[in-house]
Enzyme design. Structure first.
Site, PDB file in Angstrom:
ATOM      1  N   ARG A 153       1.302   6.066  -2.152  1.00 26.51           N
ATOM      2  CA  ARG A 153       1.270   5.006  -1.135  1.00 26.51           C
ATOM      3  C   ARG A 153       0.278   3.907  -1.493  1.00 26.51           C
ATOM      4  O   ARG A 153       0.492   2.737  -1.176  1.00 26.51           O
ATOM      5  CB  ARG A 153       0.921   5.610   0.225  1.00 26.51           C
ATOM      6  CG  ARG A 153       1.827   6.737   0.662  1.00 26.51           C
ATOM      7  CD  ARG A 153       3.284   6.323   0.675  1.00 26.51           C
ATOM      8  NE  ARG A 153       3.617   5.567   1.869  1.00 26.51           N
ATOM      9  CZ  ARG A 153       4.754   4.874   2.034  1.00 26.51           C
ATOM     10  NH1 ARG A 153       5.628   4.813   1.056  1.00 26.51           N
ATOM     11  NH2 ARG A 153       4.990   4.229   3.156  1.00 26.51           N
ATOM     12  N   HIS A 194      -0.501   1.131   1.595  1.00 25.73           N
ATOM     13  CA  HIS A 194      -1.632   1.747   2.283  1.00 25.73           C
ATOM     14  C   HIS A 194      -2.912   1.513   1.495  1.00 25.73           C
ATOM     15  O   HIS A 194      -2.891   1.365   0.273  1.00 25.73           O
ATOM     16  CB  HIS A 194      -1.438   3.260   2.445  1.00 25.73           C
ATOM     17  CG  HIS A 194      -0.589   3.655   3.606  1.00 25.73           C
ATOM     18  ND1 HIS A 194      -0.995   3.531   4.914  1.00 25.73           N
ATOM     19  CD2 HIS A 194       0.664   4.185   3.648  1.00 25.73           C
ATOM     20  CE1 HIS A 194      -0.038   3.960   5.717  1.00 25.73           C
ATOM     21  NE2 HIS A 194       0.989   4.363   4.971  1.00 25.73           N
ATOM     22  N   ASP A 246      -6.761   5.059   4.210  1.00 23.12           N
ATOM     23  CA  ASP A 246      -5.636   5.538   5.034  1.00 23.12           C
ATOM     24  C   ASP A 246      -5.166   6.902   4.535  1.00 23.12           C
ATOM     25  O   ASP A 246      -4.805   7.781   5.331  1.00 23.12           O
ATOM     26  CB  ASP A 246      -4.448   4.575   4.947  1.00 23.12           C
ATOM     27  CG  ASP A 246      -4.769   3.165   5.376  1.00 23.12           C
ATOM     28  OD1 ASP A 246      -5.696   2.971   6.169  1.00 23.12           O
ATOM     29  OD2 ASP A 246      -4.069   2.239   4.898  1.00 23.12           O
ATOM     30  N   HIS A 252       2.787   9.388   5.396  1.00 21.25           N
ATOM     31  CA  HIS A 252       3.241  10.042   4.168  1.00 21.25           C
ATOM     32  C   HIS A 252       2.159  10.971   3.610  1.00 21.25           C
ATOM     33  O   HIS A 252       2.461  12.073   3.141  1.00 21.25           O
ATOM     34  CB  HIS A 252       3.603   8.997   3.103  1.00 21.25           C
ATOM     35  CG  HIS A 252       4.971   8.425   3.249  1.00 21.25           C
ATOM     36  ND1 HIS A 252       5.303   7.546   4.258  1.00 21.25           N
ATOM     37  CD2 HIS A 252       6.104   8.586   2.510  1.00 21.25           C
ATOM     38  CE1 HIS A 252       6.574   7.202   4.127  1.00 21.25           C
ATOM     39  NE2 HIS A 252       7.084   7.818   3.076  1.00 21.25           N
TER      40      HIS A 252
END
Length: 264
Positions: free
Chosen positions: A212, A218, A222, A179
């Protein structure tokens, strides 16, 4: 996956089918990454991305994620724990919407920042380009994910996350974030097309990745890795003649696109 967004996702899938019916068929398929699928399933398409797996070595570029016991690893875990307190906030709601990059709030955020309608009907060439870039995220990002196999932060932790827990989360790796790659690459490309709106467009791209972490799916590292790999991917895309042709067509189309205003 998110019940409240299912009607929007189905509508987006229907629009995408109509748009893709007018596009040339391309061979090949990006690696499957269920984390990028719509709430109603993958957006139907016969498109491929512009790149192949060998065009960029994401694992080598990024290097490994922080070790759990390292200072960065501990900071990742601390941020995950701290952001659990955001459940129920307005920003938490945005993270839920950003989970579905197509039918949620992400694509609309770019349109609001650009002040132009963006979608399969008002801007089919741009929509097609963004779709192909999203497929490139799978092609370039998934091998790095699989190589490092980092577990997502909520695995083995019972605290609330912003989306329902599903079995694929146990096997779809966390590093780099797909994403964050999509959000950052779309922001870079749209900022190139609308440079006067770059601040807002890049903020929209950043928000997708930030969501995220807030969601709890996440770690912060990340997200940073996703943005790094997205930047390299967009640089590589500029060396692709097909991408350059589509970018030029999208620039002309966006200049003619209907104005769009969004409530603050």
């Amino acid at each position: 996956m998110i019940q409240g967004l299912r009607p929007l996702a189905v509508a987006a899938a229907t629009l995408s089918l109509a748009a893709c019916a007018m596009l040339p068929q391309l061979s090949g398929k990006a690696p499957e990454d269920v984390s990028l699928s719509s709430a109603a399933g993958p957006i139907p398409t016969k498109l491929t991305g512009y790149l192949t797996t060998g065009d960029l070595d994401g694992a080598a570029l990024l290097g490994p994620p922080p070790a759990d016991g390292s200072l960065r690893g501990q900071a990742d875990r601390a941020q995950y724990n701290e952001t659990r307190s955001m459940a129920g906030s307005a920003r938490w709601t945005q993270a839920i919407q950003d989970n579905d990059i197509w039918a949620g709030g992400a694509l609309r955020s770019y349109a609001c920042a650009a002040g132009k309608a963006i979608g399969p009907q008002p801007t089919p060439a741009l929509y097609r380009l963004l779709h192909r870039v999203e497929l490139d995220v799978r092609t370039i990002g998934k091998p790095a994910k699989d190589h490092y196999g980092r577990l997502r932060p909520m695995i083995g932790d019972s605290q609330q996350i912003c989306v329902p827990r599903e079995d694929w989360m146990k096997t779809n790796a966390s590093y780099p974030s797909g994403h964050a790659m999509v959000g950052w690459s779309w922001g870079l490309i749209l900022a190139e097309l609308e440079p006067a709106k770059a601040d807002g467009l890049m903020a929209a791209g950043k928000a997708v990745g930030d969501s995220r972490v807030i969601c709890g799916v996440h770690f912060q590292s990340d997200i940073e890795a996703g943005r790094t790999l997205a930047s390299a991917m967009v640089a590589r895309l500029h060396g692709d003649p097909a991408f350059q042709r589509d970018l030029a067509a999208a620039r002309k189309e966006l200049a003619r696109a209907p104005a769009m205003s969004c409530r603050a």
